[in-house]
Write a protein that holds these residues in place. Structure first.
Motif, mmCIF file in Angstrom:
data_model
loop_
_atom_site.group_PDB
_atom_site.id
_atom_site.type_symbol
_atom_site.label_atom_id
_atom_site.label_comp_id
_atom_site.label_asym_id
_atom_site.label_seq_id
_atom_site.Cartn_x
_atom_site.Cartn_y
_atom_site.Cartn_z
ATOM 1 N N ASP A 229 10.731 4.371 25.717
ATOM 2 C CA ASP A 229 11.898 4.946 25.155
ATOM 3 C C ASP A 229 11.809 6.374 25.641
ATOM 4 O OD1 ASP A 229 11.938 3.377 21.994
ATOM 5 O OD2 ASP A 229 12.762 2.620 23.687
ATOM 6 N N THR A 230 10.832 7.081 25.723
ATOM 7 C CA THR A 230 10.647 8.414 26.038
ATOM 8 C C THR A 230 10.850 8.377 27.598
ATOM 9 O OG1 THR A 230 9.109 8.934 24.425
ATOM 10 C CG2 THR A 230 9.178 10.449 26.294
ATOM 11 N N ILE A 231 10.212 7.543 28.345
ATOM 12 C CA ILE A 231 10.368 7.506 29.824
ATOM 13 C C ILE A 231 11.998 7.226 30.024
ATOM 14 C CG2 ILE A 231 9.922 5.949 32.007
ATOM 15 C CD1 ILE A 231 7.280 5.720 30.750
ATOM 16 N N GLY A 232 12.578 6.229 29.589
ATOM 17 C CA GLY A 232 14.019 5.688 29.489
ATOM 18 C C GLY A 232 15.122 6.852 29.337
ATOM 19 N N ARG A 233 14.755 7.894 28.752
ATOM 20 C CA ARG A 233 15.463 9.192 28.575
ATOM 21 C C ARG A 233 15.820 9.975 29.745
ATOM 22 N NH1 ARG A 233 12.665 11.504 23.304
ATOM 23 N NH2 ARG A 233 13.289 9.681 21.775
ATOM 24 N N ASP A 234 14.867 9.595 30.808
ATOM 25 C CA ASP A 234 14.784 10.380 32.402
ATOM 26 C C ASP A 234 14.791 9.517 33.368
ATOM 27 O OD1 ASP A 234 12.803 13.040 33.397
ATOM 28 O OD2 ASP A 234 14.297 12.262 33.953
ATOM 29 N N PRO A 235 16.030 9.688 33.983
ATOM 30 C CA PRO A 235 16.205 8.753 35.205
ATOM 31 C C PRO A 235 14.931 9.087 36.272
ATOM 32 C CG PRO A 235 18.056 9.452 34.651
ATOM 33 C CD PRO A 235 17.258 10.201 33.803
ATOM 34 N N ALA A 236 14.536 10.133 36.438
ATOM 35 C CA ALA A 236 13.603 10.827 37.527
ATOM 36 C C ALA A 236 12.196 10.078 37.222
ATOM 37 C CB ALA A 236 13.341 12.036 37.552
ATOM 38 N N LEU A 237 11.868 10.160 35.546
ATOM 39 C CA LEU A 237 10.478 9.442 35.190
ATOM 40 C C LEU A 237 10.824 8.156 35.361
ATOM 41 C CD1 LEU A 237 9.459 11.134 32.039
ATOM 42 C CD2 LEU A 237 8.352 11.355 34.311
ATOM 43 N N SER A 238 11.924 7.127 35.147
ATOM 44 C CA SER A 238 12.029 6.069 35.222
ATOM 45 C C SER A 238 11.793 5.563 36.758
ATOM 46 C CB SER A 238 13.306 5.588 34.646
ATOM 47 O OG SER A 238 13.626 5.870 33.345
ATOM 48 N N ILE A 239 12.382 6.301 38.003
ATOM 49 C CA ILE A 239 12.261 6.119 39.050
ATOM 50 C C ILE A 239 10.749 6.046 39.668
ATOM 51 C CG2 ILE A 239 12.895 6.761 41.377
ATOM 52 C CD1 ILE A 239 15.444 7.807 40.197
ATOM 53 N N SER A 240 10.292 7.126 38.938
ATOM 54 C CA SER A 240 8.761 7.426 39.347
ATOM 55 C C SER A 240 8.097 6.160 38.936
ATOM 56 C CB SER A 240 8.333 8.684 38.627
ATOM 57 O OG SER A 240 6.812 8.743 39.004
ATOM 58 N N LEU A 241 7.999 5.961 37.754
ATOM 59 C CA LEU A 241 7.316 4.582 37.242
ATOM 60 C C LEU A 241 7.802 3.399 37.955
ATOM 61 C CD1 LEU A 241 5.829 3.024 34.957
ATOM 62 C CD2 LEU A 241 7.994 2.969 33.725
ATOM 63 N N LEU A 242 9.005 3.159 38.409
ATOM 64 C CA LEU A 242 9.268 1.739 39.058
ATOM 65 C C LEU A 242 8.811 1.893 40.520
ATOM 66 C CD1 LEU A 242 12.824 0.818 37.594
ATOM 67 C CD2 LEU A 242 10.382 0.101 36.962
ATOM 68 N N ARG A 243 8.602 2.795 40.952
ATOM 69 C CA ARG A 243 8.179 3.155 42.231
ATOM 70 C C ARG A 243 6.524 2.751 42.364
ATOM 71 N NH1 ARG A 243 10.073 8.815 44.884
ATOM 72 N NH2 ARG A 243 8.914 7.947 46.701
ATOM 73 N N PHE A 244 5.784 3.506 41.537
ATOM 74 C CA PHE A 244 4.505 3.019 41.219
ATOM 75 C C PHE A 244 4.196 1.605 40.878
ATOM 76 C CE2 PHE A 244 0.106 3.710 40.057
ATOM 77 C CZ PHE A 244 0.061 3.108 38.869
ATOM 78 N N ILE A 245 4.902 0.844 40.222
ATOM 79 C CA ILE A 245 4.844 -0.357 39.954
ATOM 80 C C ILE A 245 5.188 -1.269 41.255
ATOM 81 C CG2 ILE A 245 5.812 -2.596 38.945
ATOM 82 C CD1 ILE A 245 6.069 -1.030 36.099
ATOM 83 N N ASN A 246 6.126 -0.926 41.796
ATOM 84 C CA ASN A 246 6.482 -1.390 43.124
ATOM 85 C C ASN A 246 5.276 -1.255 44.217
ATOM 86 O OD1 ASN A 246 8.608 -2.900 44.678
ATOM 87 N ND2 ASN A 246 9.117 -1.112 45.999
ATOM 88 N N THR A 247 4.503 -0.170 43.922
ATOM 89 C CA THR A 247 3.304 -0.080 45.007
ATOM 90 C C THR A 247 2.204 -0.981 44.711
ATOM 91 O OG1 THR A 247 4.187 2.208 45.321
ATOM 92 C CG2 THR A 247 1.731 1.503 45.789
ATOM 93 N N VAL A 248 1.690 -1.131 43.544
ATOM 94 C CA VAL A 248 0.650 -1.593 42.761
ATOM 95 C C VAL A 248 0.781 -3.130 42.718
ATOM 96 C CG1 VAL A 248 -0.346 0.570 42.150
ATOM 97 C CG2 VAL A 248 0.965 -0.982 40.407
ATOM 98 N N MET A 249 1.967 -3.490 42.115
ATOM 99 C CA MET A 249 2.346 -4.916 41.837
ATOM 100 C C MET A 249 3.750 -5.213 42.018
ATOM 101 S SD MET A 249 1.554 -4.488 37.842
ATOM 102 C CE MET A 249 -0.091 -4.031 37.844
ATOM 103 N N PRO A 250 4.104 -5.297 43.121
ATOM 104 C CA PRO A 250 5.710 -5.707 43.427
ATOM 105 C C PRO A 250 6.156 -6.995 42.694
ATOM 106 C CG PRO A 250 4.572 -5.397 45.364
ATOM 107 C CD PRO A 250 3.470 -5.393 44.561
ATOM 108 N N ARG A 251 7.179 -6.779 41.890
ATOM 109 C CA ARG A 251 8.004 -7.648 41.088
ATOM 110 C C ARG A 251 9.318 -7.102 40.550
ATOM 111 N NH1 ARG A 251 4.117 -9.252 36.449
ATOM 112 N NH2 ARG A 251 2.445 -8.793 38.051
ATOM 113 N N GLU A 252 10.164 -7.997 40.268
ATOM 114 C CA GLU A 252 11.146 -7.607 39.610
ATOM 115 C C GLU A 252 11.087 -7.107 38.107
ATOM 116 O OE1 GLU A 252 14.622 -10.358 42.037
ATOM 117 O OE2 GLU A 252 14.235 -10.686 39.692
ATOM 118 N N ILE A 253 11.775 -6.176 37.898
ATOM 119 C CA ILE A 253 11.579 -5.640 36.506
ATOM 120 C C ILE A 253 12.955 -5.484 35.890
ATOM 121 C CG2 ILE A 253 10.961 -3.432 35.200
ATOM 122 C CD1 ILE A 253 8.785 -4.552 36.603
#
Length: 412
Positions: A229-253
């Motif tokens: 919920d805290t991450i979801g308040r901030d588009p920049a943090l959300s983008i950073s998280l999804l970029r990280f996941i896309n790097t280590v374990m690519p999948r649809e979120i």
């Protein structure tokens, strides 16, 4: 609720928001449910101001002044005063061709004595000889009425020595850059959220939300749901998280909560520690962040009106990342490659197609106060008036609640 309402930001030369302008329209009139002729009660009543009184100015402006259109009848009936909204929060906007007779002059003087500011919408002829000149604080100039050249800029510099100026309907950054730097001038238009067509840049999380996240991550056994919920308040943090996941374990979120659950506590903490160690620019979300968050909640809320409840999480993601190109400073087609988004969201953002896109298209029309297009969309998709207005007002209140929660967390 029967009123559509939107607050349009005014920026200074540094792209900081200094004020907002209220734009509202009766929903019933918009979709042809009422006769368009203005009765005396229609002329005096202000559904937009009534809604502002109910909500408060804060959810719309975050504490900045709100420019509100006041017609001659409302001025004579002392509507701004009767509504009992703090004078420092309102700027009363009058038409440039208002009949400046003795009664109007008297009421303007009363507003000024009580601490209200007054703006004129348009450049009146014979500015300094206009009977209202001494009461005017701002002159709102529609740049579409002028050729943007050296003569225009020289004229605005001369006027700015007399009164503060608001230059409105600035379409893009090219025009903004031609006008920026004028003294005592505010700027309004869609320039700050225009799609990026070239270039690249880095993103930064919002400092205060990042500090809240760090605080929660420092707990021995933090709750992943709260973290999401805290991450979801901030588009920049959300983008950073999804970029990280896309790097280590690519999948649809499907959602931020889904992303956090996939990573687990250990990986989330490792990602967050690296992500928020960057020096952050602001203590509060900027206008792009605010717009992204309100779009996210608005889109999610509209799922029911569009009979798309099953897509509510995707609609939230669509709104949240609808300015991904602006945040990353690169074209949307390239920007979406940096994050793991499902195909429906990607199609809406990049190709402007698919079931989700019609909701984003509606939101774009709404936030630009394109009421004619809103009316067409409502009829086309059989949208209910109350559901739409409630969906947007809830998005405003939700956004304000997020800011309040962050401020409370920071003080603890």
């Amino acid at each position: 609720m029967k009123t559509f309402i939107i607050a349009i930001p005014f920026f200074d030369s540094d792209m900081s928001v200094r004020a907002y302008r209220l734009n509202s329209r009766s929903g019933k009139k918009l979709i042809g449910m009422m006769v368009e002729e203005m009765s005396m009660s229609d002329a005096v009543l202000s559904p937009g101001l009534d809604l502002v009184k109910t909500l408060g100015v804060e959810p719309l402006t975050g504490g900045c002044p709100l420019f509100v259109d006041i017609n001659e009848f409302q001025l004579l009936m002392r509507v701004p005063i009767v509504l009992d909204i703090a004078p420092e929060q309102l700027v009363c906007v009058l038409k440039k061709n208002i009949n400046a007779d003795g009664a109007v002059i008297e009421k303007c003087g009363e507003l000024k004595e009580m601490g209200f500011k007054i703006a004129i919408d348009g450049m009146p002829e014979g500015l300094t000889n206009n009977p209202l000149f001494e009461f005017i604080d701002y002159i709102i100039v529609d740049i579409r009425d002028f050729t943007i050249d050296e003569k225009f800029i020289a004229t605005m510099k001369a006027v700015a020595k007399l009164k503060e100026i608001v230059l409105s309907y600035i379409p893009d950054m090219d025009i903004f850059n031609k006008l920026v730097g004028l003294p005592d001038t505010l700027y309004c238009g869609g320039f700050f959220s225009q799609p990026i067509t070239k270039g690249a840049g880095k993103i930064s999380p919002v400092k205060i939300n990042a500090l809240t996240l760090l605080k929660r991550l420092s707990e021995e056994d933090f709750d992943l749901g709260d973290i999401a919920d805290t991450i979801g308040r901030d588009p920049a943090l959300s983008i950073s998280l999804l970029r990280f996941i896309n790097t280590v374990m690519p999948r649809e979120i499907e959602s931020i909560r889904n992303a956090v659950a996939i990573l687990g506590q250990k990986e989330v903490k490792r990602w967050a520690t690296a992500a928020i160690s960057i020096q952050l620019a602001d203590d509060k979300p900027n206008e792009v962040t605010k717009l992204s968050l309100i779009r996210a909640r608005f889109a999610e809320n509209l799922a029911k009106a569009y009979n798309m409840g099953i897509f509510a999480p995707s609609l939230f993601m669509l709104g949240l990342f609808s300015l991904l190109d602006v945040i990353l400073e690169r074209p949307m087609e390239e920007a979406v490659k940096e994050v793991a988004l499902d195909e429906g969201v990607r199609a809406a953002l990049v190709d402007k197609s698919g079931e989700l896109y019609k909701v984003l298209e509606f939101i774009h029309a709404y936030e630009h106060a394109n009421w004619d297009e809103i009316a067409i969309q409502m009829v086309k998709y059989e949208l209910e008036l109350d559901e739409v207005t409630t969906a947007f007002v809830d998005a405003l209140v939700w956004y304000k609640a997020l800011l309040d929660a962050i401020e409370v967390d920071e003080e603890k």
